[in-house]
Design a protein around this motif. Sequence first.
Motif, mmCIF file in Angstrom:
data_model
loop_
_atom_site.group_PDB
_atom_site.id
_atom_site.type_symbol
_atom_site.label_atom_id
_atom_site.label_comp_id
_atom_site.label_asym_id
_atom_site.label_seq_id
_atom_site.Cartn_x
_atom_site.Cartn_y
_atom_site.Cartn_z
ATOM 1 N N ASN A 1 25.434 62.048 67.069
ATOM 2 C CA ASN A 1 25.196 61.493 68.406
ATOM 3 C C ASN A 1 25.166 59.965 68.405
ATOM 4 O O ASN A 1 24.352 59.355 69.074
ATOM 5 C CB ASN A 1 23.889 62.030 68.999
ATOM 6 N N ARG A 2 26.051 59.367 67.622
ATOM 7 C CA ARG A 2 26.111 57.891 67.573
ATOM 8 C C ARG A 2 27.415 57.430 68.203
ATOM 9 O O ARG A 2 28.147 56.652 67.609
ATOM 10 C CB ARG A 2 26.062 57.413 66.128
ATOM 11 N N PRO B 1 26.717 50.947 71.887
ATOM 12 C CA PRO B 1 25.557 50.337 71.208
ATOM 13 C C PRO B 1 25.171 49.047 71.954
ATOM 14 O O PRO B 1 25.873 48.637 72.883
ATOM 15 C CB PRO B 1 26.104 50.016 69.821
ATOM 16 N N PRO B 2 24.082 48.368 71.544
ATOM 17 C CA PRO B 2 23.732 47.094 72.180
ATOM 18 C C PRO B 2 24.875 46.079 72.050
ATOM 19 O O PRO B 2 25.614 46.093 71.060
ATOM 20 C CB PRO B 2 22.502 46.626 71.390
ATOM 21 N N ALA C 1 28.605 57.595 55.292
ATOM 22 C CA ALA C 1 27.617 57.220 56.322
ATOM 23 C C ALA C 1 28.285 57.114 57.689
ATOM 24 O O ALA C 1 27.705 57.518 58.711
ATOM 25 C CB ALA C 1 26.951 55.892 55.952
ATOM 26 N N ALA C 2 29.513 56.612 57.727
ATOM 27 C CA ALA C 2 30.227 56.512 59.009
ATOM 28 C C ALA C 2 30.561 57.907 59.524
ATOM 29 O O ALA C 2 30.399 58.199 60.723
ATOM 30 C CB ALA C 2 31.497 55.695 58.836
ATOM 31 N N PRO D 1 32.333 49.969 67.551
ATOM 32 C CA PRO D 1 31.907 51.354 67.315
ATOM 33 C C PRO D 1 30.584 51.468 66.526
ATOM 34 O O PRO D 1 30.461 50.935 65.418
ATOM 35 C CB PRO D 1 33.072 51.948 66.533
ATOM 36 N N PRO D 2 29.594 52.176 67.110
ATOM 37 C CA PRO D 2 28.257 52.224 66.534
ATOM 38 C C PRO D 2 28.192 52.962 65.192
ATOM 39 O O PRO D 2 27.409 52.590 64.322
ATOM 40 C CB PRO D 2 27.430 52.967 67.589
ATOM 41 N N ASN D 3 29.039 53.974 65.028
ATOM 42 C CA ASN D 3 29.011 54.735 63.777
ATOM 43 C C ASN D 3 29.454 53.846 62.607
ATOM 44 O O ASN D 3 28.866 53.877 61.531
ATOM 45 C CB ASN D 3 29.913 55.975 63.908
#
Length: 394
Positions: A55-56, A60-61, A47-48, A266-268
Amino acid sequence: MKPASQQLSTVGTTIFTVMSALAARHGAINLGQGFPQTEGPADVVRAAADALLDNRNQYPPLTGLPELRQAVADANRRFWGLDIDPAQGVVVTSGATEALAACLMALLDPGDEVVLFEPLYDTYLPVIRMLGAVPRLVRLEPPDWALPRAALAAAFGPRTKALLLNTPMNPTGKVFRADELAFLAGLLQQHDAYAVCDEVYEHLVFPPARHVPLMALPGMAGRCLRIGSAGKTFSLTGWKVGYVSGPPALTAIVARAHQNLTFTTPPNLQRAVALGLAKDDAYFAALAADLAGKCARLTAGLTRAGFGVLPSQGGYFVIADIGALGFTGDDAAFCRHITEHAGVAAIPVSAFYQGDAPGGWVRFAFCKTDAVLDEACARLAGHFAASARPQAAE
Ligand code: PMP
Ligand code: GLN
Protein backbone atom coordinates in the motif's frame (compact mmCIF):
# COMPACT_ATOMS: atom_id res chain seq x y z
CA MET A 1 0.21 25.27 -38.35
CA LYS A 2 2.24 27.41 -36.00
CA PRO A 3 5.66 25.93 -35.22
CA ALA A 4 6.20 24.21 -31.90
CA SER A 5 8.78 25.61 -29.45
CA GLN A 6 11.71 26.95 -31.45
CA GLN A 7 14.07 26.29 -28.57
CA LEU A 8 13.24 22.61 -28.29
CA SER A 9 12.90 22.08 -32.03
CA THR A 10 16.59 22.88 -32.37
CA VAL A 11 17.69 20.48 -29.62
CA GLY A 12 18.67 17.14 -31.16
CA THR A 13 18.07 13.68 -29.68
CA THR A 14 20.65 13.08 -26.96
CA ILE A 15 23.88 11.43 -28.15
CA PHE A 16 23.39 8.68 -25.55
CA THR A 17 20.13 7.57 -27.18
CA VAL A 18 21.58 7.93 -30.68
CA MET A 19 24.59 5.74 -29.91
CA SER A 20 22.58 3.17 -27.93
CA ALA A 21 20.21 2.78 -30.89
CA LEU A 22 23.14 2.39 -33.31
CA ALA A 23 24.72 -0.18 -30.98
CA ALA A 24 21.46 -2.16 -30.84
CA ARG A 25 21.10 -2.03 -34.61
CA HIS A 26 24.58 -3.49 -35.11
CA GLY A 27 24.60 -5.87 -32.16
CA ALA A 28 27.56 -3.90 -30.76
CA ILE A 29 28.78 -3.95 -27.16
CA ASN A 30 27.46 -0.68 -25.76
CA LEU A 31 30.27 1.20 -24.01
CA GLY A 32 28.52 4.45 -24.96
CA GLN A 33 25.63 5.32 -22.66
CA GLY A 34 26.66 4.98 -19.02
CA PHE A 35 24.58 2.37 -17.23
CA PRO A 36 25.76 -0.58 -15.18
CA GLN A 37 25.32 -3.99 -16.66
CA THR A 38 24.55 -5.69 -13.39
CA GLU A 39 21.65 -4.84 -11.11
CA GLY A 40 22.07 -2.94 -7.86
CA PRO A 41 21.96 -4.46 -4.34
CA ALA A 42 19.33 -7.19 -3.97
CA ASP A 43 18.09 -5.93 -0.58
CA VAL A 44 17.37 -2.50 -2.03
CA VAL A 45 15.50 -3.97 -5.01
CA ARG A 46 13.60 -6.28 -2.66
CA ALA A 47 12.60 -3.34 -0.45
CA ALA A 48 11.13 -1.57 -3.49
CA ALA A 49 9.22 -4.68 -4.53
CA ASP A 50 7.88 -5.16 -1.00
CA ALA A 51 6.82 -1.52 -0.84
CA LEU A 52 4.85 -1.92 -4.07
CA LEU A 53 2.79 -4.64 -2.39
CA ASP A 54 2.46 -2.75 0.86
CA ASN A 55 0.00 0.00 0.00
CA ARG A 56 2.81 2.43 -0.83
CA ASN A 57 1.38 3.59 -4.11
CA GLN A 58 -0.32 6.93 -3.49
CA TYR A 59 1.22 10.40 -3.60
CA PRO A 60 3.98 10.75 -1.04
CA PRO A 61 4.76 14.17 0.53
CA LEU A 62 5.86 16.79 -1.98
CA THR A 63 9.48 17.05 -0.81
CA GLY A 64 9.88 13.29 -0.29
CA LEU A 65 9.16 10.56 2.27
CA PRO A 66 10.36 11.65 5.72
CA GLU A 67 12.45 8.47 6.01
CA LEU A 68 14.31 9.24 2.79
CA ARG A 69 14.85 12.90 3.70
CA GLN A 70 16.27 11.71 7.02
CA ALA A 71 18.50 9.17 5.23
CA VAL A 72 19.78 11.87 2.85
CA ALA A 73 20.58 14.17 5.79
CA ASP A 74 22.31 11.31 7.65
CA ALA A 75 24.39 10.42 4.57
CA ASN A 76 25.41 14.08 4.15
CA ARG A 77 26.77 14.03 7.69
CA ARG A 78 28.32 10.54 7.56
CA PHE A 79 30.19 10.94 4.28
CA TRP A 80 30.87 14.66 3.98
CA GLY A 81 30.37 16.18 7.44
CA LEU A 82 27.53 18.36 6.14
CA ASP A 83 24.75 19.59 8.38
CA ILE A 84 21.45 19.30 6.49
CA ASP A 85 17.98 19.72 7.99
CA PRO A 86 15.97 16.60 7.02
CA ALA A 87 12.65 18.44 7.33
CA GLN A 88 13.51 21.64 5.47
CA GLY A 89 16.78 21.09 3.61
CA VAL A 90 16.07 18.11 1.33
CA VAL A 91 13.92 17.75 -1.79
CA VAL A 92 13.54 14.30 -3.38
CA THR A 93 13.17 14.43 -7.16
CA SER A 94 12.64 12.09 -10.09
CA GLY A 95 16.32 11.62 -10.81
CA ALA A 96 19.20 14.07 -10.78
CA THR A 97 17.94 15.21 -14.18
CA GLU A 98 14.83 16.67 -12.59
CA ALA A 99 16.89 17.94 -9.65
CA LEU A 100 19.12 19.90 -12.05
CA ALA A 101 16.13 21.47 -13.79
CA ALA A 102 14.45 22.27 -10.46
CA CYS A 103 17.62 23.86 -9.00
CA LEU A 104 18.19 25.96 -12.10
CA MET A 105 14.52 27.01 -12.10
CA ALA A 106 14.84 27.91 -8.43
CA LEU A 107 17.83 30.20 -8.96
CA LEU A 108 17.58 31.75 -12.41
CA ASP A 109 15.64 34.62 -13.90
CA PRO A 110 15.86 35.58 -17.57
CA GLY A 111 19.15 37.36 -18.27
CA ASP A 112 20.99 35.83 -15.32
CA GLU A 113 24.36 34.34 -16.20
CA VAL A 114 25.49 30.82 -15.32
CA VAL A 115 29.15 29.78 -15.42
CA LEU A 116 29.75 26.17 -16.41
CA PHE A 117 32.57 23.98 -17.65
CA GLU A 118 32.95 22.26 -20.99
CA PRO A 119 32.93 19.35 -21.64
CA LEU A 120 29.42 19.37 -20.17
CA TYR A 121 26.57 16.98 -19.54
CA ASP A 122 23.93 17.30 -22.21
CA THR A 123 20.92 18.54 -20.22
CA TYR A 124 22.59 21.63 -18.75
CA LEU A 125 22.50 24.05 -21.66
CA PRO A 126 18.98 23.36 -22.96
CA VAL A 127 17.52 23.92 -19.49
CA ILE A 128 19.52 27.11 -18.88
CA ARG A 129 18.43 28.46 -22.27
CA MET A 130 14.79 27.52 -21.75
CA LEU A 131 14.86 29.62 -18.60
CA GLY A 132 16.11 32.60 -20.62
CA ALA A 133 19.38 32.58 -18.70
CA VAL A 134 22.77 33.03 -20.34
CA PRO A 135 25.48 30.33 -20.21
CA ARG A 136 29.11 31.45 -19.80
CA LEU A 137 31.23 28.49 -20.84
CA VAL A 138 34.74 27.83 -19.57
CA ARG A 139 36.65 25.12 -21.42
CA LEU A 140 38.66 22.37 -19.83
CA GLU A 141 41.00 20.61 -22.26
CA PRO A 142 42.54 17.16 -22.41
CA PRO A 143 44.86 15.64 -21.43
CA ASP A 144 44.83 17.10 -17.89
CA TRP A 145 41.53 19.05 -17.71
CA ALA A 146 43.35 21.75 -15.69
CA LEU A 147 41.28 24.61 -14.31
CA PRO A 148 41.91 27.70 -16.49
CA ARG A 149 41.82 30.12 -13.56
CA ALA A 150 42.13 33.36 -15.54
CA ALA A 151 39.37 32.38 -18.00
CA LEU A 152 37.21 31.27 -15.12
CA ALA A 153 37.65 34.54 -13.23
CA ALA A 154 36.87 36.44 -16.44
CA ALA A 155 33.64 34.47 -16.93
CA PHE A 156 32.29 35.74 -13.61
CA GLY A 157 30.75 39.21 -13.58
CA PRO A 158 28.02 41.35 -12.07
CA ARG A 159 25.26 39.30 -13.78
CA THR A 160 26.60 35.92 -12.60
CA LYS A 161 23.86 34.20 -10.61
CA ALA A 162 25.26 30.70 -10.39
CA LEU A 163 28.02 28.24 -11.13
CA LEU A 164 27.05 24.76 -12.30
CA LEU A 165 29.74 22.34 -11.14
CA ASN A 166 29.92 18.61 -11.88
CA THR A 167 32.40 16.71 -9.73
CA PRO A 168 33.25 13.86 -10.13
CA MET A 169 32.88 15.00 -13.71
CA ASN A 170 31.21 13.33 -16.67
CA PRO A 171 32.77 12.72 -19.20
CA THR A 172 36.33 13.57 -18.04
CA GLY A 173 36.59 11.50 -14.85
CA LYS A 174 38.05 14.60 -13.18
CA VAL A 175 37.53 14.97 -9.44
CA PHE A 176 38.01 18.63 -8.51
CA ARG A 177 40.79 19.10 -5.93
CA ALA A 178 40.39 21.06 -2.72
CA ASP A 179 42.52 23.95 -4.02
CA GLU A 180 40.40 24.16 -7.19
CA LEU A 181 37.22 24.17 -5.11
CA ALA A 182 38.68 26.89 -2.89
CA PHE A 183 39.31 29.02 -5.98
CA LEU A 184 35.69 28.50 -7.07
CA ALA A 185 34.42 29.30 -3.58
CA GLY A 186 36.38 32.57 -3.65
CA LEU A 187 34.72 33.58 -6.92
CA LEU A 188 31.26 32.70 -5.62
CA GLN A 189 31.81 34.86 -2.57
CA GLN A 190 33.35 37.71 -4.52
CA HIS A 191 30.39 37.79 -6.93
CA ASP A 192 27.67 36.81 -4.45
CA ALA A 193 26.66 33.83 -6.59
CA TYR A 194 25.15 30.38 -5.94
CA ALA A 195 26.35 26.94 -7.02
CA VAL A 196 24.39 23.99 -8.36
CA CYS A 197 26.58 21.00 -7.55
CA ASP A 198 25.93 17.92 -9.67
CA GLU A 199 27.54 15.23 -7.51
CA VAL A 200 25.78 12.16 -8.88
CA TYR A 201 29.10 10.26 -8.90
CA GLU A 202 29.94 11.24 -5.28
CA HIS A 203 30.46 7.60 -4.24
CA LEU A 204 32.22 6.44 -7.42
CA VAL A 205 35.69 7.85 -6.71
CA PHE A 206 39.00 5.99 -7.05
CA PRO A 207 41.69 6.54 -4.40
CA PRO A 208 43.94 8.45 -4.05
CA ALA A 209 41.36 10.87 -5.51
CA ARG A 210 38.91 12.05 -2.89
CA HIS A 211 35.56 13.71 -3.41
CA VAL A 212 34.99 16.99 -1.61
CA PRO A 213 31.61 18.71 -1.97
CA LEU A 214 31.94 22.43 -2.70
CA MET A 215 29.29 22.83 -0.01
CA ALA A 216 31.77 21.60 2.62
CA LEU A 217 34.08 24.59 2.11
CA PRO A 218 33.90 27.56 4.50
CA GLY A 219 31.10 29.98 3.61
CA MET A 220 29.58 27.66 1.00
CA ALA A 221 26.74 25.95 2.92
CA GLY A 222 24.34 28.83 2.29
CA ARG A 223 25.19 29.11 -1.42
CA CYS A 224 25.16 25.51 -2.67
CA LEU A 225 22.46 23.13 -3.83
CA ARG A 226 24.00 19.64 -3.84
CA ILE A 227 22.49 16.94 -6.06
CA GLY A 228 22.79 13.17 -5.60
CA SER A 229 21.35 10.24 -7.57
CA ALA A 230 20.22 6.84 -6.33
CA GLY A 231 20.63 5.63 -9.91
CA LYS A 232 24.41 5.99 -9.62
CA THR A 233 24.84 5.21 -5.92
CA PHE A 234 22.89 1.94 -6.18
CA SER A 235 23.58 0.99 -9.82
CA LEU A 236 19.87 1.30 -10.64
CA THR A 237 19.87 4.03 -13.29
CA GLY A 238 16.30 3.39 -14.42
CA TRP A 239 14.87 4.23 -11.03
CA LYS A 240 15.29 7.98 -11.37
CA VAL A 241 15.38 8.97 -7.74
CA GLY A 242 17.45 12.08 -7.02
CA TYR A 243 17.88 14.33 -4.02
CA VAL A 244 18.76 17.98 -3.51
CA SER A 245 20.36 19.08 -0.24
CA GLY A 246 20.81 22.70 0.71
CA PRO A 247 19.91 25.63 2.91
CA PRO A 248 16.14 25.74 3.59
CA ALA A 249 15.86 29.24 2.06
CA LEU A 250 16.88 27.72 -1.29
CA THR A 251 15.38 24.23 -1.05
CA ALA A 252 11.99 25.85 -0.38
CA ILE A 253 12.18 27.36 -3.88
CA VAL A 254 13.47 24.07 -5.36
CA ALA A 255 10.32 22.48 -3.90
CA ARG A 256 8.21 25.06 -5.81
CA ALA A 257 9.92 24.01 -9.02
CA HIS A 258 9.51 20.31 -8.20
CA GLN A 259 5.78 20.76 -7.54
CA ASN A 260 5.40 22.09 -11.07
CA LEU A 261 7.60 19.50 -12.76
CA THR A 262 6.65 16.10 -11.33
CA PHE A 263 5.21 17.05 -7.90
CA THR A 264 6.34 13.76 -6.34
CA THR A 265 8.57 10.74 -6.96
CA PRO A 266 7.41 7.08 -6.63
CA PRO A 267 7.10 6.33 -2.88
CA ASN A 268 8.06 2.65 -3.12
CA LEU A 269 11.38 3.54 -4.74
CA GLN A 270 11.96 6.27 -2.17
CA ARG A 271 11.51 3.77 0.64
CA ALA A 272 14.06 1.43 -0.88
CA VAL A 273 16.58 4.24 -1.43
CA ALA A 274 16.22 5.24 2.23
CA LEU A 275 17.27 1.71 3.14
CA GLY A 276 20.14 1.84 0.65
CA LEU A 277 21.58 5.09 1.98
CA ALA A 278 21.74 3.53 5.44
CA LYS A 279 23.92 0.64 4.21
CA ASP A 280 27.22 0.22 5.99
CA ASP A 281 30.45 1.83 4.82
CA ALA A 282 31.59 -1.48 3.32
CA TYR A 283 28.90 -1.24 0.62
CA PHE A 284 30.08 2.19 -0.52
CA ALA A 285 33.76 1.18 -0.38
CA ALA A 286 33.08 -1.97 -2.44
CA LEU A 287 31.11 0.01 -5.03
CA ALA A 288 34.08 2.33 -5.63
CA ALA A 289 36.67 -0.47 -5.48
CA ASP A 290 34.74 -2.58 -7.99
CA LEU A 291 34.52 0.31 -10.44
CA ALA A 292 38.18 1.24 -9.93
CA GLY A 293 39.07 -2.32 -10.98
CA LYS A 294 36.91 -2.08 -14.09
CA CYS A 295 38.43 1.28 -14.93
CA ALA A 296 41.93 -0.24 -14.73
CA ARG A 297 40.86 -3.25 -16.80
CA LEU A 298 39.36 -1.19 -19.61
CA THR A 299 42.30 1.23 -19.54
CA ALA A 300 44.77 -1.65 -19.97
CA GLY A 301 42.71 -3.28 -22.73
CA LEU A 302 42.23 -0.07 -24.70
CA THR A 303 45.93 0.74 -24.34
CA ARG A 304 46.81 -2.69 -25.77
CA ALA A 305 44.41 -1.98 -28.66
CA GLY A 306 46.36 1.20 -29.51
CA PHE A 307 44.38 3.94 -27.73
CA GLY A 308 46.00 6.55 -25.50
CA VAL A 309 43.85 6.42 -22.38
CA LEU A 310 43.63 9.32 -19.91
CA PRO A 311 43.48 8.56 -16.19
CA SER A 312 39.99 8.64 -14.67
CA GLN A 313 39.53 9.55 -11.00
CA GLY A 314 35.86 8.67 -10.72
CA GLY A 315 32.51 7.99 -12.40
CA TYR A 316 31.74 5.48 -15.15
CA PHE A 317 34.01 6.68 -17.96
CA VAL A 318 37.48 6.89 -19.46
CA ILE A 319 38.49 9.18 -22.29
CA ALA A 320 40.75 7.80 -24.99
CA ASP A 321 42.91 9.43 -27.66
CA ILE A 322 42.33 7.88 -31.10
CA GLY A 323 45.29 9.65 -32.74
CA ALA A 324 47.56 6.61 -33.04
CA LEU A 325 44.95 4.36 -34.70
CA GLY A 326 45.31 5.77 -38.21
CA PHE A 327 41.63 6.74 -38.55
CA THR A 328 41.15 9.79 -40.75
CA GLY A 329 37.62 11.02 -39.79
CA ASP A 330 36.54 12.98 -36.72
CA ASP A 331 35.55 11.55 -33.32
CA ALA A 332 31.87 11.20 -34.26
CA ALA A 333 32.77 9.29 -37.45
CA PHE A 334 35.13 7.15 -35.40
CA CYS A 335 32.37 6.19 -32.95
CA ARG A 336 30.02 5.29 -35.76
CA HIS A 337 32.83 3.33 -37.45
CA ILE A 338 33.72 1.20 -34.43
CA THR A 339 30.05 0.58 -33.64
CA GLU A 340 29.36 -0.66 -37.16
CA HIS A 341 32.66 -2.39 -37.97
CA ALA A 342 34.30 -3.36 -34.67
CA GLY A 343 31.09 -4.08 -32.72
CA VAL A 344 31.82 -1.65 -29.87
CA ALA A 345 29.98 1.64 -29.27
CA ALA A 346 31.49 4.77 -27.65
CA ILE A 347 30.58 8.46 -27.36
CA PRO A 348 32.46 11.24 -29.22
CA VAL A 349 33.81 13.82 -26.78
CA SER A 350 32.85 16.63 -29.19
CA ALA A 351 29.23 15.95 -28.16
CA PHE A 352 30.08 17.50 -24.79
CA TYR A 353 31.33 20.79 -26.28
CA GLN A 354 29.57 23.65 -28.06
CA GLY A 355 31.28 24.57 -31.30
CA ASP A 356 34.90 23.58 -31.81
CA ALA A 357 35.96 20.69 -29.60
CA PRO A 358 39.41 19.24 -29.04
CA GLY A 359 39.65 16.64 -31.82
CA GLY A 360 40.24 12.92 -31.61
CA TRP A 361 38.88 11.91 -28.20
CA VAL A 362 36.18 9.36 -27.40
CA ARG A 363 34.47 8.26 -24.17
CA PHE A 364 34.09 4.62 -23.13
CA ALA A 365 31.97 3.38 -20.18
CA PHE A 366 33.56 0.74 -17.94
CA CYS A 367 30.53 -0.07 -15.74
CA LYS A 368 30.22 -3.51 -17.41
CA THR A 369 31.21 -7.07 -16.52
CA ASP A 370 34.89 -7.99 -16.86
CA ALA A 371 34.01 -10.46 -19.62
CA VAL A 372 32.24 -7.77 -21.64
CA LEU A 373 35.10 -5.30 -21.16
CA ASP A 374 37.60 -7.95 -22.28
CA GLU A 375 35.51 -8.85 -25.32
CA ALA A 376 35.15 -5.18 -26.29
CA CYS A 377 38.92 -4.67 -26.08
CA ALA A 378 39.58 -7.85 -28.06
CA ARG A 379 37.20 -6.67 -30.77
CA LEU A 380 38.85 -3.26 -30.98
CA ALA A 381 42.37 -4.72 -30.96
CA GLY A 382 41.40 -7.23 -33.66
CA HIS A 383 39.73 -4.57 -35.79
CA PHE A 384 42.63 -2.12 -35.71
CA ALA A 385 45.24 -4.84 -36.18
CA ALA A 386 43.33 -6.03 -39.26
CA SER A 387 42.86 -2.54 -40.68
CA ALA A 388 46.58 -1.80 -40.17
CA ARG A 389 47.67 -4.95 -42.05
CA PRO A 390 46.81 -3.95 -45.65
CA GLN A 391 48.36 -0.51 -45.12
CA ALA A 392 51.53 -2.13 -43.79
CA ALA A 393 51.64 -4.42 -46.82
CA GLU A 394 51.35 -1.54 -49.30
N1 PMP B 1 24.37 14.44 -14.15
C1 PMP B 1 25.36 13.71 -14.68
C2 PMP B 1 26.72 14.29 -14.77
C3 PMP B 1 25.11 12.41 -15.13
O1 PMP B 1 26.08 11.70 -15.70
C4 PMP B 1 23.80 11.89 -15.00
C5 PMP B 1 23.54 10.47 -15.41
N2 PMP B 1 23.18 10.31 -16.70
C6 PMP B 1 22.79 12.70 -14.48
C7 PMP B 1 23.12 13.96 -14.04
C8 PMP B 1 21.37 12.25 -14.38
O2 PMP B 1 21.13 11.39 -13.32
P1 PMP B 1 19.72 10.67 -13.13
O3 PMP B 1 19.75 9.43 -13.94
O4 PMP B 1 19.59 10.43 -11.66
O5 PMP B 1 18.66 11.61 -13.64
N1 GLN C 1 24.61 9.84 -17.78
C1 GLN C 1 24.66 8.80 -18.76
C2 GLN C 1 25.85 9.03 -19.65
O1 GLN C 1 26.50 10.04 -19.59
C3 GLN C 1 23.47 8.64 -19.64
C4 GLN C 1 22.25 9.36 -19.29
C5 GLN C 1 21.29 9.45 -20.42
O2 GLN C 1 21.23 8.58 -21.27
N2 GLN C 1 20.55 10.52 -20.44
O3 GLN C 1 26.14 8.18 -20.42
